[in-house]
Design a protein around this motif. Structure first.
Motif, PDB file in Angstrom:
ATOM      1  N   GLY A 156      -0.635 -10.230  -3.017  1.00 56.37           N
ATOM      2  CA  GLY A 156       0.327  -9.640  -3.935  1.00 56.37           C
ATOM      3  C   GLY A 156       0.327 -10.281  -5.301  1.00 56.37           C
ATOM      4  O   GLY A 156       1.231 -10.032  -6.102  1.00 56.37           O
ATOM      5  N   GLY A 157      -0.692 -11.103  -5.591  1.00 62.17           N
ATOM      6  CA  GLY A 157      -0.738 -11.843  -6.840  1.00 62.17           C
ATOM      7  C   GLY A 157      -1.481 -11.098  -7.942  1.00 62.17           C
ATOM      8  O   GLY A 157      -1.765  -9.902  -7.844  1.00 62.17           O
ATOM      9  N   SER A 158      -1.820 -11.841  -8.980  1.00 58.72           N
ATOM     10  CA  SER A 158      -2.446 -11.267 -10.168  1.00 58.72           C
ATOM     11  C   SER A 158      -3.946 -11.086  -9.985  1.00 58.72           C
ATOM     12  O   SER A 158      -4.566 -11.661  -9.082  1.00 58.72           O
ATOM     13  CB  SER A 158      -2.198 -12.191 -11.361  1.00 58.72           C
ATOM     14  N   VAL A 159      -4.521 -10.302 -10.894  1.00 62.17           N
ATOM     15  CA  VAL A 159      -5.975 -10.131 -10.924  1.00 62.17           C
ATOM     16  C   VAL A 159      -6.649 -11.472 -11.212  1.00 62.17           C
ATOM     17  O   VAL A 159      -7.676 -11.809 -10.611  1.00 62.17           O
ATOM     18  CB  VAL A 159      -6.375  -9.089 -11.984  1.00 62.17           C
ATOM     19  N   GLU A 160      -6.067 -12.255 -12.129  1.00 64.47           N
ATOM     20  CA  GLU A 160      -6.650 -13.538 -12.509  1.00 64.47           C
ATOM     21  C   GLU A 160      -6.726 -14.489 -11.315  1.00 64.47           C
ATOM     22  O   GLU A 160      -7.759 -15.132 -11.081  1.00 64.47           O
ATOM     23  CB  GLU A 160      -5.821 -14.169 -13.641  1.00 64.47           C
ATOM     24  N   THR A 161      -5.633 -14.578 -10.546  1.00 68.94           N
ATOM     25  CA  THR A 161      -5.639 -15.446  -9.360  1.00 68.94           C
ATOM     26  C   THR A 161      -6.588 -14.909  -8.299  1.00 68.94           C
ATOM     27  O   THR A 161      -7.260 -15.674  -7.608  1.00 68.94           O
ATOM     28  CB  THR A 161      -4.218 -15.593  -8.789  1.00 68.94           C
TER      29      THR A 161
END
Length: 256
Positions: A156-161
Motif C-alpha cells: 500500500g506504499g508509494s511507487v518510490e518505495t
C-alpha cells in the motif's frame, strides 16, 4: 490461470465451508493458492491444507502483532517445517505499528530473526508492513534480505518505495485495495510498476475487493484484482493473469 499468492483459508471465518470456498476458486480458474500461517494454530492449519490439496501451498512464519508471544522453540519449529516440500516461503513477518500488542523493539528483533531464518533455509520472505515503512525498508537493507528476496504483501506504499523493494529482489503484491475508488497509491503502483514485478492476492477473508467490500473475501475474487490492474495498465486480463502467475511460480519455485 490465476494464483492467489496470499490467502488465509486457515482462518476461523472458513471453518464451516472451506471446501466450498476452494471449489469456487477452482471454478474461477484460481488454480493455485498459497495459505499463510502466522502463529501456532494458523501454521498447523496451513500445513494441513497444503497436505490435503495438491494445488495449495503453505507459507510459515510469525506475525509482528503477536511477536511478543513467539519463542525460540516456535522459530525452531518453523525452521523444521521449512524443509517440507509444500512450504514455499517464510512469513508473514515484518512490522505493524498500528496495533500496540507487541513493542516495536520486540517486533524488530523477531523480524530480523525471521529474515535470517529465511536465508538459512533459502526461502523467500513474505513481508507485512503497517505504518512502519521506514523501519521495514531499513531492516531489510541491514539484514541483506536481497539474498532470498521475497514479497511485499498487500502493498500500500508509494511507487518510490516499491522501486526500493524491487531493487532488493522483492515482488510487489497487490490485493483488494487496488479496486477501491479512493486507493490512489495502489492504483499508481499498479500503473507505474512493470508487470514483471507484480503479484496478485486476496489476503482473504480480509480486504474484499469492490464491489463486495464489507463481505467476507475469498480466493475466487482475486480475479477482480487482476481485472483492475489490467484496466489501469491497458492490458488484457489474460495477460495480467499469465504474467503474475509466472512471477508467483518463479518466486515460490513451483514447477507446474
Amino acid at each position: 490461470m490465476y494464483i492467489d499468492t496470499h490467502v488465509h483459508l486457515n482462518a476461523n471465518q472458513y471453518e464451516e465451508d472451506v471446501k466450498e470456498v476452494i471449489e469456487r476458486a477452482l471454478e474461477a480458474n484460481v488454480k493455485k493458492m498459497v495459505v499463510v500461517g502466522f502463529d501456532r494454530i494458523t501454521i498447523e492449519k496451513a500445513m494441513e491444507l497444503a497436505e490435503n490439496y495438491p494445488f495449495i501451498y503453505a507459507v510459515v512464519g510469525w506475525h509482528p502483532v503477536d511477536a511478543i508471544d513467539c519463542t525460540d522453540e516456535d522459530l525452531k519449529w518453523i525452521e523444521t517445517l521449512a524443509a517440507h516440500p509444500k512450504v514455499v516461503g517464510i512469513g508473514e513477518t515484518g512490522l505493524d505499528y498500528y496495533w500496540d500488542k507487541s513493542p516495536k523493539d520486540i517486533q524488530q528483533e523477531l523480524f530480523r530473526k525471521q529474515i535470517r531464518l529465511a536465508q538459512k533455509v533459502n526461502l523467500p520472505i513474505i513481508i507485512h508492513n503497517r505504518d512502519a515503512t521506514g523501519d521495514v525498508v531499513r531492516i531489510l537493507k541491514e539484514e541483506d534480505a536481497r539474498i532470498t528476496g521475497g514479497i511485499m504483501h498487500c502493498y500500500g506504499g508509494s511507487v518510490e518505495t516499491a522501486k526500493e523493494c524491487i531493487d532488493m529482489n522483492f515482488l510487489i503484491s497487490l490485493g483488494g485495495p487496488v479496486t477501491f475508488k479512493n486507493a490512489k497509491m495502489p492504483k499508481q503502483v499498479a500503473t507505474e510498476i512493470s508487470l514483471d514485478h507484480l503479484l496478485i492476492e486476496t489476503d482473504a477473508p480480509y480486504l474484499t475487493p469492490h464491489p463486495y467490500r464489507g463481505k467476507r473475501n475469498e480466493p475466487a475474487l482475486v480475479t477482480l484484482v487482476a481485472e483492475e490492474i489490467a484496466h489501469l495498465k491497458g492490458l488484457s486480463v489474460e495477460e495480467v493473469a499469465k504474467r503474475t502467475t509466472e512471477n508467483a511460480m518463479k518466486i515460490f519455485r513451483i514447477s507446474e
